[in-house]
Design an enzyme around this catalytic site. Structure first.
Site, PDB file in Angstrom:
ATOM      1  N   GLN A   1       0.826  -1.208   0.000  1.00 61.88           N
ATOM      2  CA  GLN A   1       0.000   0.000   0.000  1.00 61.88           C
ATOM      3  C   GLN A   1       0.860   1.259   0.000  1.00 61.88           C
ATOM      4  O   GLN A   1       1.663   1.451   0.908  1.00 61.88           O
ATOM      5  CB  GLN A   1      -0.898  -0.008   1.238  1.00 61.88           C
ATOM      6  CG  GLN A   1      -1.972   1.056   1.204  1.00 61.88           C
ATOM      7  CD  GLN A   1      -2.804   1.042   2.472  1.00 61.88           C
ATOM      8  OE1 GLN A   1      -2.318   1.379   3.546  1.00 61.88           O
ATOM      9  NE2 GLN A   1      -4.058   0.656   2.355  1.00 61.88           N
TER      10      GLN A   1
ATOM     11  N   SER B   1       4.133  -1.679   4.215  1.00 60.61           N
ATOM     12  CA  SER B   1       4.411  -3.050   4.643  1.00 60.61           C
ATOM     13  C   SER B   1       4.597  -3.946   3.425  1.00 60.61           C
ATOM     14  O   SER B   1       3.922  -3.765   2.409  1.00 60.61           O
ATOM     15  CB  SER B   1       3.258  -3.578   5.490  1.00 60.61           C
ATOM     16  OG  SER B   1       3.096  -2.778   6.631  1.00 60.61           O
TER      17      SER B   1
ATOM     18  N   GLU C   1     -11.497  -1.719   5.849  1.00 57.84           N
ATOM     19  CA  GLU C   1     -10.453  -2.058   6.818  1.00 57.84           C
ATOM     20  C   GLU C   1     -10.962  -1.977   8.247  1.00 57.84           C
ATOM     21  O   GLU C   1     -10.582  -2.774   9.095  1.00 57.84           O
ATOM     22  CB  GLU C   1      -9.273  -1.109   6.625  1.00 57.84           C
ATOM     23  CG  GLU C   1      -8.178  -1.285   7.648  1.00 57.84           C
ATOM     24  CD  GLU C   1      -7.052  -0.277   7.453  1.00 57.84           C
ATOM     25  OE1 GLU C   1      -6.034  -0.453   8.102  1.00 57.84           O
ATOM     26  OE2 GLU C   1      -7.213   0.674   6.659  1.00 57.84           O
TER      27      GLU C   1
END
Lengths: 377, 280
Positions: free
Chosen positions: A121, A156, A239
């Protein structure tokens, strides 16, 4: 509050539980945290197993209740985490499914579901954290390509990702929420540089990504040009819905382990410690009920969990930190030994009140969007 | 059911009746008590074959939430538990009280006392709407009483959160509503977080009726009610410290309710012990 399940849901749980019991004992142990290629292969391999068994698309195809059962059962059984597949399955994938063209869905979704491609992301920037709309990474058109310049941070799995869901500014003259576009960028494109960042827990869980004249085909834009903010919000609300369901189950297991450990070492005789554990038990039980409540709301409201996810995130992130602080009370001096269980978890729990919107921003969201208080300053 | 109770309380126990009740300590409105009986408040969980409403704990929890919101006075829990056991309790003809956590509420006004109240000593109650006697010893709390008390706490927490938000929206200082200041916003946001978390715990406990769920609900609801009242008081500034504004009544009643199930530490010990048992 409805805690009953349909026969189909009961059947799904039984089938999944039996499948997990058959598969997990033969699964090799996960690779060490520093072995990134190993982790990538392991996480993709697990997703492939899920896919072959018919559970590959449970995060998007299934009802909120079935998804919750999936998260609960896999966590209880100690199945591997979603890991490197997180962004693909829980951010980029759902966004493409909701906003992408037929061609885009056919190109990107099957490899995510089959455990073949990893996504990362590219949202946050050094100067755009909680204030995401302040992002400055630029993309200008050059024929049928965008040319992208800027940098991203806290990305990440950047080291092992094939694709990056990237937010870029395509109209610097527009009001800041309106000039943003959502692009899918190949991580091996010329001009992409990844520099791993070490966390306070000692591991490299995320990276900085530098973008110098990176060419991204216009066909890789999802949604209309300059409509990326709205496209992104679809992802973010996803999310904050059931995102912590598995973790709440995990925390409840940790609590039981802590109680057993305290009994073993004699720390259980300390009433203050016992009551701290009892209070946490009450809290995590309530958080599990709140998760079920939110899923019930999502079920009635048609699928996409709303801002009530902020309420859960606020309560959960602080409870998790208290859980591991209490773990340190159980461990005593051993809480300073990195080789003891829970010590690294205590360190990583510090990110929970920061990642995906700090607690302060979450309170602003609750105050303004749920309680209807005037815009703060 | 909830709408019925809310409507009845809005009509019969509004701001004026609340103020009147505060000015007449120790006096219970028997007419309102009978109306509550007629609305099924006490007979809610009694089977229809015994003249009750035939509903369950989830509905009772909703009704007691409304009572907590409205600061409805009286030994509601004890009378509700006496329905079908004490003549007149279900209909609201009898006011029934009994020991709860080493205290007895409304002993002087009750028609029937259930349980052992020997050695009861009157207190000068902190809450003008709840006369209290202290007992030499506390018995084990009844699970349903613990849950219905948690429901009252939840209703109170919801109400103080609403009051705080209303005030923060309208009260202006420095040229803008005080609710535009993040420090005030964050107090309100935390009130909502505690209330929503407690609500999930209380409503789930009403479905399962398991001891761990009920005591978890009790701990969360106590916290939401007491801290909610205190934060509501803080958001109101000087007005929050006055006798006239209702928030002190929420705080004082919440304090009393935190004692009904015995000390919080006993619930925490129960929750701790449950961690060593087989997972439910």
């Amino acid at each position: 509050m409805d805690l009953t399940h349909t026969p189909e849901e009961v059947e799904f749980r039984a089938r999944l539980r039996a499948w997990l019991a058959g598969v997990l004992p033969a699964l090799p142990p996960p690779p060490p945290p520093e072995d990134w290629p190993g982790r990538r292969a392991y996480d993709l391999g697990w997703q492939r197993r899920l896919y072959d068994a018919g559970y590959g698309d449970v995060h998007w195809g299934a009802s909120p209740t079935v998804r919750l059962i999936f998260l609960e059962e896999t966590e209880r059984a100690g199945a591997p985490y979603v890991g490197a597949c997180f962004v693909g399955l829980l951010h980029a994938g759902p966004t493409i499914a909701a906003e992408g063209t037929e061609t885009q869905r056919e190109r990107w979704l099957p490899p995510i579901l089959r455990g073949e491609e990893v996504w990362c992301q590219g949202f946050s920037e050094p100067d755009a954290g909680s204030d995401l709309a302040a992002l400055r990474t630029r993309a200008h058109r050059d024929g049928d390509h965008y040319v992208v310049n800027g940098s991203k941070i806290w990305t990440s799995h950047a080291e092992v990702a094939d694709w990056c869901e990237l937010l870029v500014r395509t109209d610097p003259g527009a009001p800041r929420h309106r000039g943003i576009s959502w692009l899918a960028m190949r991580m091996d494109a010329p001009g992409v540089t990844v520099r791993p960042l070490r966390t306070l827990a000692g591991s490299t869980e995320f990276a900085e990504v530098f973008l110098d004249d990176v060419r991204v085909p216009v066909a890789h834009r999802v949604g209309a040009e300059n409509d990326g903010w709205r496209v992104t919000m679809v992802t973010l609300s996803f999310e904050r819905g059931t995102a912590f369901a598995g973790e709440v189950v995990a925390c409840r297991r940790v609590l039981r382990e802590l109680a057993a450990e305290a009994r073993r070492t004699g720390r259980w005789d300390d009433p203050a410690l016992r009551r701290a554990l009892g209070g946490l038990h009450a809290e995590f039980r309530a958080l599990w009920r709140l998760t079920q409540w939110n899923v019930g709301e999502a079920e009635r409201g048609g699928g996409v969990p709303g801002v009530t996810g902020s309420v859960l995130k606020l309560a959960y992130s602080h409870a998790r930190q208290r859980l591991y602080d209490t773990a340190a009370e159980v461990l005593g001096a051993q809480a300073l030994d990195l080789d003891r269980p829970w010590v690294l978890d205590r360190l990583s729990s510090l990110s929970y009140t920061i990642a995906a919107g700090t607690s302060q921003i979450q309170r602003n969201i609750v105050a303004e969007r749920i309680l209807g208080l005037p815009k703060g300053r | 059911m909830r709408d019925g109770v809310r409507e009845l309380l809005a009509r019969r126990f509004g701001p004026r009746e609340l103020r009147d009740a505060v000015e007449r300590p120790g006096h219970l409105d028997r007419g309102l008590w009978r109306e509550l009986g007629a609305a099924g408040f006490f007979a809610l969980r009694l089977p229809e074959s015994e003249g009750g409403v035939g509903l369950g704990l989830p509905e009772a929890v909703l009704a007691f939430e409304e009572a907590g919101r409205a600061l409805l006075p009286g030994p509601l829990v004890a009378t509700h538990l006496a329905a079908g056991r004490v003549p007149g309790a279900a209909e609201g003809h009898a006011v029934v009280t009994g020991p709860l956590g080493g205290l007895v509420e409304w002993l002087g006004e009750a028609d029937v006392v259930r349980g052992d109240t020997a050695g009861a000593v009157p207190l000068r109650s902190v809450d003008p709407l709840t006369p209290l006697h202290r007992l030499p010893a506390a018995g084990a709390p009844d699970l349903v009483a613990v849950l219905l008390t948690a429901a009252e706490q939840l209703g109170s927490a919801g109400r103080t959160c609403e009051l705080a938000v209303q005030h923060a929206r309208t009260r202006e200082q420095f040229g803008r509503p005080v609710g535009a200041f993040q420090a005030v916003q964050h107090l309100c946001a935390d009130m909502l977080v505690r209330t929503r978390t407690a609500r999930a715990a209380v409503h789930a406990a009403a479905v399962t009726a398991g001891p761990a769920d009920v005591h978890a609900a009790r701990l969360l609801a106590d916290e939401a009610a007491v801290r909610g009242a205190r934060d509501c008081l803080q958001v109101h500034g000087g007005m929050g410290f006055t006798w006239e504004f209702e928030v002190h009544l929420h705080l004082k009643r919440a304090w009393i309710r935190t004692r009904r199930a015995g000390p919080a530490t006993e619930s925490e010990e129960l929750m701790a012990a449950a961690l060593l048992e087989k997972e439910d």
